[in-house]
Design a protein around this motif. Structure first.
Motif, PDB file in Angstrom:
ATOM      1  N   GLU A   1    -122.715 -72.479 -14.978  1.00  0.00           N
ATOM      2  CA  GLU A   1    -123.021 -73.902 -15.125  1.00  0.00           C
ATOM      3  C   GLU A   1    -123.008 -74.293 -16.597  1.00  0.00           C
ATOM      4  N   ILE A   2    -122.591 -75.525 -16.845  1.00  0.00           N
ATOM      5  CA  ILE A   2    -122.682 -76.101 -18.186  1.00  0.00           C
ATOM      6  C   ILE A   2    -123.478 -77.380 -18.044  1.00  0.00           C
ATOM      7  N   ALA A   3    -124.631 -77.440 -18.681  1.00  0.00           N
ATOM      8  CA  ALA A   3    -125.523 -78.602 -18.621  1.00  0.00           C
ATOM      9  C   ALA A   3    -125.859 -78.958 -17.170  1.00  0.00           C
ATOM     10  N   GLY A   4    -126.005 -77.953 -16.329  1.00  0.00           N
ATOM     11  CA  GLY A   4    -126.384 -78.182 -14.941  1.00  0.00           C
ATOM     12  C   GLY A   4    -125.230 -78.523 -14.014  1.00  0.00           C
ATOM     13  N   VAL A   5    -124.010 -78.589 -14.555  1.00  0.00           N
ATOM     14  CA  VAL A   5    -122.828 -78.914 -13.741  1.00  0.00           C
ATOM     15  C   VAL A   5    -122.033 -77.621 -13.538  1.00  0.00           C
ATOM     16  N   PRO A   6    -121.697 -77.297 -12.293  1.00  0.00           N
ATOM     17  CA  PRO A   6    -120.936 -76.060 -12.046  1.00  0.00           C
ATOM     18  C   PRO A   6    -119.593 -76.068 -12.770  1.00  0.00           C
ATOM     19  N   ILE A   7    -119.222 -74.929 -13.340  1.00  0.00           N
ATOM     20  CA  ILE A   7    -117.967 -74.804 -14.071  1.00  0.00           C
ATOM     21  C   ILE A   7    -116.788 -75.106 -13.151  1.00  0.00           C
ATOM     22  N   ARG A   8    -116.896 -74.747 -11.879  1.00  0.00           N
ATOM     23  CA  ARG A   8    -115.817 -75.013 -10.932  1.00  0.00           C
ATOM     24  C   ARG A   8    -115.560 -76.523 -10.810  1.00  0.00           C
ATOM     25  N   ALA A   9    -116.620 -77.318 -10.760  1.00  0.00           N
ATOM     26  CA  ALA A   9    -116.468 -78.777 -10.665  1.00  0.00           C
ATOM     27  C   ALA A   9    -115.813 -79.338 -11.935  1.00  0.00           C
ATOM     28  N   ILE A  10    -116.202 -78.826 -13.076  1.00  0.00           N
ATOM     29  CA  ILE A  10    -115.611 -79.263 -14.341  1.00  0.00           C
ATOM     30  C   ILE A  10    -114.128 -78.921 -14.365  1.00  0.00           C
ATOM     31  N   ALA A  11    -113.779 -77.719 -13.929  1.00  0.00           N
ATOM     32  CA  ALA A  11    -112.378 -77.296 -13.912  1.00  0.00           C
ATOM     33  C   ALA A  11    -111.557 -78.180 -12.980  1.00  0.00           C
ATOM     34  N   ILE A  12    -112.101 -78.518 -11.822  1.00  0.00           N
ATOM     35  CA  ILE A  12    -111.389 -79.374 -10.872  1.00  0.00           C
ATOM     36  C   ILE A  12    -111.129 -80.739 -11.479  1.00  0.00           C
ATOM     37  N   VAL A  13    -112.135 -81.321 -12.123  1.00  0.00           N
ATOM     38  CA  VAL A  13    -111.977 -82.645 -12.739  1.00  0.00           C
ATOM     39  C   VAL A  13    -110.925 -82.604 -13.847  1.00  0.00           C
ATOM     40  N   VAL A  14    -110.939 -81.560 -14.651  1.00  0.00           N
ATOM     41  CA  VAL A  14    -109.960 -81.430 -15.744  1.00  0.00           C
ATOM     42  C   VAL A  14    -108.549 -81.284 -15.181  1.00  0.00           C
TER      43      VAL A  14
ATOM     44  N   LEU B   1     -93.028 -84.906  -8.240  1.00  0.00           N
ATOM     45  CA  LEU B   1     -94.097 -84.080  -8.794  1.00  0.00           C
ATOM     46  C   LEU B   1     -95.338 -84.110  -7.913  1.00  0.00           C
ATOM     47  N   LEU B   2     -95.679 -85.288  -7.387  1.00  0.00           N
ATOM     48  CA  LEU B   2     -96.835 -85.402  -6.498  1.00  0.00           C
ATOM     49  C   LEU B   2     -96.632 -84.579  -5.232  1.00  0.00           C
ATOM     50  N   GLY B   3     -95.420 -84.637  -4.667  1.00  0.00           N
ATOM     51  CA  GLY B   3     -95.128 -83.830  -3.480  1.00  0.00           C
ATOM     52  C   GLY B   3     -95.262 -82.346  -3.756  1.00  0.00           C
ATOM     53  N   THR B   4     -94.773 -81.919  -4.915  1.00  0.00           N
ATOM     54  CA  THR B   4     -94.882 -80.514  -5.299  1.00  0.00           C
ATOM     55  C   THR B   4     -96.347 -80.120  -5.498  1.00  0.00           C
ATOM     56  N   LEU B   5     -97.115 -80.994  -6.128  1.00  0.00           N
ATOM     57  CA  LEU B   5     -98.537 -80.731  -6.338  1.00  0.00           C
ATOM     58  C   LEU B   5     -99.279 -80.611  -5.009  1.00  0.00           C
ATOM     59  N   LEU B   6     -98.995 -81.519  -4.082  1.00  0.00           N
ATOM     60  CA  LEU B   6     -99.648 -81.478  -2.771  1.00  0.00           C
ATOM     61  C   LEU B   6     -99.240 -80.232  -1.991  1.00  0.00           C
ATOM     62  N   ALA B   7     -97.960 -79.879  -2.047  1.00  0.00           N
ATOM     63  CA  ALA B   7     -97.504 -78.667  -1.353  1.00  0.00           C
ATOM     64  C   ALA B   7     -98.198 -77.429  -1.924  1.00  0.00           C
ATOM     65  N   GLY B   8     -98.340 -77.370  -3.243  1.00  0.00           N
ATOM     66  CA  GLY B   8     -99.045 -76.251  -3.869  1.00  0.00           C
ATOM     67  C   GLY B   8    -100.513 -76.216  -3.486  1.00  0.00           C
TER      68      GLY B   8
ATOM     69  N   ALA C   1    -107.381 -84.623 -13.721  1.00  0.00           N
ATOM     70  CA  ALA C   1    -107.072 -85.581 -14.791  1.00  0.00           C
ATOM     71  C   ALA C   1    -105.744 -85.244 -15.463  1.00  0.00           C
ATOM     72  N   LEU C   2    -105.506 -83.971 -15.760  1.00  0.00           N
ATOM     73  CA  LEU C   2    -104.244 -83.571 -16.380  1.00  0.00           C
ATOM     74  C   LEU C   2    -103.063 -83.800 -15.433  1.00  0.00           C
ATOM     75  N   SER C   3    -103.256 -83.551 -14.156  1.00  0.00           N
ATOM     76  CA  SER C   3    -102.195 -83.772 -13.171  1.00  0.00           C
ATOM     77  C   SER C   3    -101.832 -85.248 -13.081  1.00  0.00           C
ATOM     78  N   LEU C   4    -102.840 -86.116 -13.045  1.00  0.00           N
ATOM     79  CA  LEU C   4    -102.579 -87.556 -12.986  1.00  0.00           C
ATOM     80  C   LEU C   4    -101.878 -88.037 -14.246  1.00  0.00           C
ATOM     81  N   TRP C   5    -102.328 -87.556 -15.399  1.00  0.00           N
ATOM     82  CA  TRP C   5    -101.682 -87.925 -16.652  1.00  0.00           C
ATOM     83  C   TRP C   5    -100.220 -87.488 -16.639  1.00  0.00           C
ATOM     84  N   PHE C   6     -99.933 -86.277 -16.177  1.00  0.00           N
ATOM     85  CA  PHE C   6     -98.571 -85.768 -16.118  1.00  0.00           C
ATOM     86  C   PHE C   6     -97.716 -86.580 -15.150  1.00  0.00           C
ATOM     87  N   LEU C   7     -98.297 -86.952 -14.008  1.00  0.00           N
ATOM     88  CA  LEU C   7     -97.554 -87.751 -13.031  1.00  0.00           C
ATOM     89  C   LEU C   7     -97.158 -89.107 -13.616  1.00  0.00           C
TER      90      LEU C   7
END
Length: 82
Positions: free
Chosen positions: A16-29, A62-69, A32-38
């Motif tokens: 956890e970082i500041a009470g937030v699970p690292i997994r949740a932070i990684a998912i948000v990052v 790219l969105l189709g590839t992301l969803l398939a992955g 966000a990077l995927s949307l920016w790239f799209l």
């Protein structure tokens, strides 16, 4: 707050970082990077399949590839947990 033996505060969990699970932070990052790239790839491209060619915005491809992955990862995760 939980206390360790001796009345001291228990140390924070390492996942956890500041009470937030690292997994949740990684998912948000990653999202966000995927949307920016799209949205940075809005040009139209030709996509050639074996028999036919389609012209579409690159972000749709790219969105189709992301969803398939994502679906593939979800399916493989289910197999690993069994």
């Amino acid at each position: 707050m939980t206390h360790a033996p001796g009345g001291r505060p228990a140390p924070k969990q390492r996942n956890e970082i500041a009470g937030v699970p690292i997994r949740a932070i990684a998912i948000v990052v990653i999202v966000a990077l995927s949307l920016w790239f799209l949205f940075a790839n809005l040009d139209r491209v030709k996509i050639q399949f074996w028999v036919f060619t389609v012209t579409a915005p690159l972000w749709i491809t790219l969105l189709g590839t992301l969803l398939a992955g994502g679906v593939l990862g979800w399916l493989l995760k289910g197999r690993r947990m069994k």
